[in-house]
Design an enzyme around this catalytic site. Structure first.
Site, PDB file in Angstrom:
ATOM      1  N   LEU A 115      27.951  40.769  47.264  1.00 49.52           N
ATOM      2  CA  LEU A 115      29.256  41.388  47.007  1.00 49.52           C
ATOM      3  C   LEU A 115      29.952  40.740  45.824  1.00 49.52           C
ATOM      4  O   LEU A 115      30.807  41.334  45.184  1.00 49.52           O
ATOM      5  CB  LEU A 115      30.167  41.254  48.246  1.00 49.52           C
ATOM      6  CG  LEU A 115      29.722  41.982  49.502  1.00 49.52           C
ATOM      7  CD1 LEU A 115      30.534  41.517  50.706  1.00 49.52           C
ATOM      8  CD2 LEU A 115      29.876  43.484  49.299  1.00 49.52           C
ATOM      9  N   GLU A 164      30.276  36.641  43.447  1.00 42.14           N
ATOM     10  CA  GLU A 164      29.954  35.213  43.364  1.00 42.14           C
ATOM     11  C   GLU A 164      31.189  34.461  42.908  1.00 42.14           C
ATOM     12  O   GLU A 164      31.889  34.877  41.983  1.00 42.14           O
ATOM     13  CB  GLU A 164      28.823  34.985  42.345  1.00 42.14           C
ATOM     14  CG  GLU A 164      28.377  33.534  42.308  1.00 42.14           C
ATOM     15  CD  GLU A 164      27.440  33.215  41.155  1.00 42.14           C
ATOM     16  OE1 GLU A 164      27.242  34.093  40.290  1.00 42.14           O
ATOM     17  OE2 GLU A 164      26.935  32.079  41.120  1.00 42.14           O
ATOM     18  N   GLY A 196      33.040  30.140  42.890  1.00 41.10           N
ATOM     19  CA  GLY A 196      32.685  28.742  42.728  1.00 41.10           C
ATOM     20  C   GLY A 196      31.937  28.198  43.936  1.00 41.10           C
ATOM     21  O   GLY A 196      31.141  27.273  43.831  1.00 41.10           O
ATOM     22  N   PHE A 197      32.200  28.773  45.106  1.00 41.10           N
ATOM     23  CA  PHE A 197      31.591  28.308  46.354  1.00 41.10           C
ATOM     24  C   PHE A 197      30.131  28.737  46.433  1.00 41.10           C
ATOM     25  O   PHE A 197      29.280  27.998  46.919  1.00 41.10           O
ATOM     26  CB  PHE A 197      32.387  28.924  47.515  1.00 41.10           C
ATOM     27  CG  PHE A 197      32.114  28.335  48.861  1.00 41.10           C
ATOM     28  CD1 PHE A 197      32.831  27.238  49.323  1.00 41.10           C
ATOM     29  CD2 PHE A 197      31.148  28.889  49.687  1.00 41.10           C
ATOM     30  CE1 PHE A 197      32.578  26.711  50.578  1.00 41.10           C
ATOM     31  CE2 PHE A 197      30.887  28.363  50.944  1.00 41.10           C
ATOM     32  CZ  PHE A 197      31.605  27.259  51.385  1.00 41.10           C
ATOM     33  N   VAL A 236      28.502  35.782  47.904  1.00 41.69           N
ATOM     34  CA  VAL A 236      29.028  36.444  49.096  1.00 41.69           C
ATOM     35  C   VAL A 236      28.152  37.670  49.350  1.00 41.69           C
ATOM     36  O   VAL A 236      27.941  38.496  48.453  1.00 41.69           O
ATOM     37  CB  VAL A 236      30.499  36.884  48.891  1.00 41.69           C
ATOM     38  CG1 VAL A 236      31.051  37.505  50.166  1.00 41.69           C
ATOM     39  CG2 VAL A 236      31.366  35.699  48.457  1.00 41.69           C
ATOM     40  N   ASP A 239      45.909  28.709  45.468  1.00 35.91           N
ATOM     41  CA  ASP A 239      44.910  29.380  44.651  1.00 35.91           C
ATOM     42  C   ASP A 239      45.155  30.882  44.633  1.00 35.91           C
ATOM     43  O   ASP A 239      44.226  31.668  44.787  1.00 35.91           O
ATOM     44  CB  ASP A 239      43.500  29.049  45.160  1.00 35.91           C
ATOM     45  CG  ASP A 239      42.450  29.198  44.063  1.00 35.91           C
ATOM     46  OD1 ASP A 239      42.836  29.215  42.873  1.00 35.91           O
ATOM     47  OD2 ASP A 239      41.256  29.291  44.391  1.00 35.91           O
TER      48      ASP A 239
HETATM   49  N1  LIG Z   1      35.573  39.408  52.960  1.00 34.93           N
HETATM   50  C1  LIG Z   1      35.099  40.001  51.865  1.00 34.93           C
HETATM   51  N2  LIG Z   1      34.833  41.325  51.874  1.00 34.93           N
HETATM   52  C2  LIG Z   1      34.375  41.957  50.759  1.00 34.93           C
HETATM   53  N3  LIG Z   1      34.133  41.325  49.589  1.00 34.93           N
HETATM   54  C3  LIG Z   1      34.369  39.996  49.519  1.00 34.93           C
HETATM   55  C4  LIG Z   1      34.851  39.267  50.639  1.00 34.93           C
HETATM   56  N4  LIG Z   1      35.007  37.969  50.276  1.00 34.93           N
HETATM   57  C5  LIG Z   1      34.641  37.910  48.988  1.00 34.93           C
HETATM   58  N5  LIG Z   1      34.244  39.104  48.514  1.00 34.93           N
HETATM   59  C6  LIG Z   1      33.763  39.439  47.166  1.00 34.93           C
HETATM   60  O1  LIG Z   1      33.071  38.327  46.641  1.00 34.93           O
HETATM   61  C7  LIG Z   1      33.677  37.890  45.415  1.00 34.93           C
HETATM   62  C8  LIG Z   1      33.548  36.396  45.293  1.00 34.93           C
HETATM   63  O2  LIG Z   1      34.425  35.768  46.197  1.00 34.93           O
HETATM   64  P1  LIG Z   1      34.720  34.229  46.162  1.00 34.93           P
HETATM   65  O3  LIG Z   1      35.923  34.020  47.000  1.00 34.93           O
HETATM   66  O4  LIG Z   1      33.497  33.487  46.542  1.00 34.93           O
HETATM   67  O5  LIG Z   1      34.968  33.861  44.653  1.00 34.93           O
HETATM   68  P2  LIG Z   1      36.171  34.163  43.663  1.00 34.93           P
HETATM   69  O6  LIG Z   1      37.423  34.372  44.433  1.00 34.93           O
HETATM   70  O7  LIG Z   1      35.760  35.281  42.757  1.00 34.93           O
HETATM   71  O8  LIG Z   1      36.260  32.847  42.827  1.00 34.93           O
HETATM   72  P3  LIG Z   1      36.762  31.413  43.320  1.00 34.93           P
HETATM   73  O9  LIG Z   1      35.573  30.697  43.821  1.00 34.93           O
HETATM   74  O10 LIG Z   1      37.323  30.792  42.123  1.00 34.93           O
HETATM   75  O11 LIG Z   1      37.760  31.654  44.418  1.00 34.93           O
HETATM   76  C9  LIG Z   1      35.124  38.395  45.489  1.00 34.93           C
HETATM   77  O12 LIG Z   1      35.691  38.562  44.225  1.00 34.93           O
HETATM   78  C10 LIG Z   1      34.934  39.717  46.232  1.00 34.93           C
HETATM   79  O13 LIG Z   1      34.597  40.742  45.316  1.00 34.93           O
END
Ligand SMILES: Nc1ncnc2c1ncn2[C@@H]1O[C@H](COP(=O)(O)OP(=O)(O)OP(=O)(O)O)[C@@H](O)[C@H]1O
Ligand SMILES: [Mg+2]
Length: 427
Positions: free
Chosen positions: A99, A101, A103-104, A107, A225
């Site tokens: 879905l 990616e 920093g962690f 997904v 954040d």
């Molecule tokens: N619960 C969820 N349902 C649907 N999509 C999700 C969900 N959680 C995350 N995602 C998708 O995965 C992407 C990556 O999420 P993640 O929180 O890992 O990183 P980020 O927010 O883009 O960056 P950072 O690590 O800096 O927070 C999100 O931008 C979103 O598109």
């Protein structure tokens, strides 16, 4: 009923909570895994791509590595998954189920049975989002613990629901409710179809309610954040905050702030926090102001592809925010004239206040919610006003029929002042 009252505030204890459904069973996080490990923490702090200062330059740190207490009375009901269950639920972490990616790590989309942790066939049971920590994760174990710690205990319609977690050897995973429409970042910046004005207001309001809930509890939480990629959307554009890895307990009692290592994301962090490491809920309010500007303008908070004076959104937008006659030049051009005139005024003014250099002069998130709530019902679209003024002019000048049709080029050419159909001044 006010959404803020729908949330559940368990007394926050600084530790990962046990599943109440399975207390004292093997289905809880092993105690040993809860002890913060200096080595892990150092790795996270040194390597995080979201850190604003290298550790040795950080201004004091009270991001304490205290081991969490052992008497956790929280009512959280987190499920503990095995790695194998999540592997099956995501089809062996198939690349086409990714879905996004961050920093962690990646997904993935997956499916689990309704009652319990067993994997389900794709398209059946409950759809979930599975976040897996990279083996050499930049943000690491510490954020994983914070996420389980906070989200396991905070429940509100505008916070994403954490369903469970997996901790097995080096594996760290988190299982969330699946948010059908992904992140606000995707909708604002990656899609060709522009997000309609009414959806933008709905999303801003939902996210504001989420922050107001965090700030307003008996033990306030500072999110730290707030950004478009952390605002997730369901099928009806209800917004929910995700990612509590950087969240921090707010100041208590007489304290005005907490002193902490500076972490966050460039372009969103409040200037006084970056300068001093003093963290208050007003730091979140500043970040909210940045996101509000992104929603209004369709521009990213930092955009290296733009000309030098326009790369930092706040710096670029300040002169427009301060001048009522220039406000409409801020509006996302992709909206053309499909936005509320009063809505733009109110949103700009609100963003201006949230971005106040003096944190004390910024509104609280409760006040932000009050300003945004009535904006949902405004129907004074700029395009309607434009048409009605055109027709008034047409009647006066007896223009031939058809001149009221607004072409694309026309709508773009008047974007700077939607109320102007000639020499009239913008109100
Ligand atoms: N619960 C969820 N349902 C649907 N999509 C999700 C969900 N959680 C995350 N995602 C998708 O995965 C992407 C990556 O999420 P993640 O929180 O890992 O990183 P980020 O927010 O883009 O960056 P950072 O690590 O800096 O927070 C999100 O931008 C979103 O598109
Ligand atoms: Mg995120």
């Amino acid at each position: 009923m006010d959404d803020n009252n729908c949330g559940c505030w368990a007394v926050l204890k600084r530790g990962v909570c046990k599943s109440s459904a399975s207390r004292d069973s093997a289905n809880t996080i092993p105690r040993t895994s809860l002890v913060y490990d200096t080595a892990t923490e150092t790795r996270y702090l040194n390597a995080s791509n979201r850190e604003l200062y290298p550790p040795n330059e950080a201004h004091l740190s009270s991001d304490n590595p205290d081991p969490p207490p052992s008497d956790n009375k929280s009512p959280c009901q987190l499920l503990q998954f095995t790695f194998q269950e999540l592997k099956s639920a995501t089809g062996n972490f198939r690349p086409d189920s990714i879905l996004g990616e961050g920093g962690f790590g990646y997904v993935f989309k997956g499916w689990i049975e309704e009652n319990g942790t067993a994997p389900a066939k794709p398209g059946s049971g409950i759809t979930v989002a599975v976040k897996s920590l990279k083996p050499d994760g930049l943000q690491g174990h510490r954020e994983w613990v914070a996420e389980v710690d906070f989200l396991g205990q905070l429940h509100h319609p505008n916070l994403v629901k954490l369903i469970g977690y997996c901790i097995e050897d080096d594996q760290r995973l988190l299982v969330y409710e699946f948010m059908t429409r992904g992140s606000l970042e995707n909708h604002l910046f990656r899609r060709t179809i522009p997000l309609p004005w009414s959806n933008r207001i709905k999303i801003a309001l939902g996210a504001a309610k989420g922050l107001a809930f965090l700030h307003g509890g008996p033990e306030p939480v500072i999110y730290r954040d707030f950004k478009t990629s952390n605002i997730l959307l369901d099928s009806e554009y209800n917004s929910k905050l995700s990612d509590f890895g950087l969240a921090k307990a707010g100041p208590q009692g007489d304290k005005t702030h907490v002193s902490t290592r500076v972490v966050g994301t460039y372009g969103y962090a409040a200037p006084e926090y970056v300068m001093t490491g003093h963290l208050t809920s007003k730091s979140d309010v500043y970040s909210f102001g940045v996101v509000l500007l992104e929603i209004l303008t369709g521009r990213r908070s930092m955009d290296k592809k733009r000309p030098s004076g326009e790369q930092n959104l706040v710096t670029w937008a300040r002169p427009y925010l301060a001048d009522k006659r220039k406000l409409y030049q801020l509006v996302d051009p992709r909206l053309e004239l499909n936005y509320s005139l009063k809505g733009v005024q109110k949103v700009s003014q609100l963003a201006h206040n949230c971005l106040h250099r003096d944190p004390k002069s910024r509104p609280t998130m409760d006040e932000v919610v009050k300003v945004l709530t009535p904006l949902q019902d405004l129907n004074d679209l700029a395009i309607l006003s434009y048409h009605s003024r055109l027709s008034q002019q047409g009647r006066r000048k007896k223009k031939p029929e058809g001149s009221q049709q607004l072409s694309n080029t026309q709508s773009k050419s008047i974007r700077g002042s939607p109320l102007n159909t000639g020499k009239q001044r913008c109100r």
